[in-house]
Write an enzyme that holds these catalytic residues in place. Sequence first.
Site, PDB file in Angstrom:
ATOM      1  N   GLU A  43     -13.908  13.933 -33.964  1.00  0.00           N
ATOM      2  CA  GLU A  43     -14.989  14.074 -34.940  1.00  0.00           C
ATOM      3  C   GLU A  43     -16.356  13.953 -34.259  1.00  0.00           C
ATOM      4  OE1 GLU A  43     -16.361  11.737 -39.042  1.00  0.00           O
ATOM      5  OE2 GLU A  43     -15.488  10.616 -37.368  1.00  0.00           O
ATOM      6  N   LYS A 114     -15.888  17.276 -44.675  1.00  0.00           N
ATOM      7  CA  LYS A 114     -15.325  15.945 -44.920  1.00  0.00           C
ATOM      8  C   LYS A 114     -15.649  15.465 -46.335  1.00  0.00           C
ATOM      9  CE  LYS A 114     -15.448  11.328 -42.743  1.00  0.00           C
ATOM     10  NZ  LYS A 114     -16.120  10.568 -41.658  1.00  0.00           N
ATOM     11  N   CYS A 149     -11.382  11.399 -40.099  1.00  0.00           N
ATOM     12  CA  CYS A 149     -11.719   9.993 -39.901  1.00  0.00           C
ATOM     13  C   CYS A 149     -11.545   9.150 -41.161  1.00  0.00           C
ATOM     14  CB  CYS A 149     -13.139   9.887 -39.348  1.00  0.00           C
ATOM     15  SG  CYS A 149     -13.493   8.294 -38.532  1.00  0.00           S
TER      16      CYS A 149
END
Length: 267
Positions: A43, A114, A149
Site C-alpha cells: 500500500e 479503499k 490494509c
Amino acid sequence: MRASLIQIGVYDDEGGESIDARRERVAALVREQSGADLVVLPELWTTGAFAYESFGTEAEPLHGPTYEAMAKAASDAGVWLHAGSIPERDPDGLLYNTSLVFSPSGELTASYRKIHRFGFDKGEAVLMSAGAEVVTVRLPSTTLGLATCYDLRFPELFRRLVDAGAETLVIPAGWPERRRSHWTLLAQARAVENQSYVLACGTAGTHAGVPQAGHSIVVDPWGEVLAEAGPDEEVLTVEFDPGKVGVTRDQFPALKDRMLGLEPPGR
C-alpha cells in the site's frame, strides 16, 4: 500458481531515495519476477502509508506516472501485477487510496478505492475519500478479491468479495510494527472464515516515524501459513494450488450454512 510479494522498504529519507527513483527501483524488482504468475506490491509505497503530509503533494491521476511505470513493468515481465496503491487525485480534486491491477500485457484491468480509511479523526480518515465498490479480478486460474490494509479489520467486506466470486484475497498494506500480531491473526482469520487464500503484502522500514511490520504473509484456505517474510525488504515467493479453494469449500461447506448477511436489512 506462483506469486511474488515484494515487501518494499519505505524509509525516512535523509536526502535519499526520491519517489521517481523508488518507482524505477520497484519496476526493476517487478521485472525480476518474470517467472511468477502474480506479483503484489504494498500500500502507498510511493509515499508511505503514514506520510500524511505527502498525500496531497504527491497525489497523481489514475493514469499518472505510477500507472505508466507499473503498466510497462507488468508487460515487460509478462505477469499479473497488483501494483499496490497510490494516492489518487480524481478530476474533482478528491483524494483516494487506490489500488491498480495490470494484466501481463500491461492493461489496467481493475482499480479499487479503499473503503475503510485509517486514522479515526486524522490522517487518511480525513484526507482521503472512501471508496464504495467491491472489486474482483478474474485471472486464468483464480479470482482475486481486492482489499487494502485497514480493510482487513472488517470481515463483512470479505464476505461480499466471496459472494462476488473471490477465491484469493489480496491485501496490500502499510501495517505498523506495534500491531503486527493483529496483522498475522487477521490474515489467518480472513483465510479461514472465507475458505480462501490470503496474500497480504506489507512494507518494511520506517516512514513518518512509524516502524513498519513487514512480515508479508500467504495463508491457505485452512489457515495454514504457506510463507511469511521477515521485517526487512525482501521478495516473498510462494507456489500454491488455486484448486484447493474449491476442494476446501466442498469438503467443509461452512459457507453454505450462513444465516446472516444474506438478505437486505429489514427483510
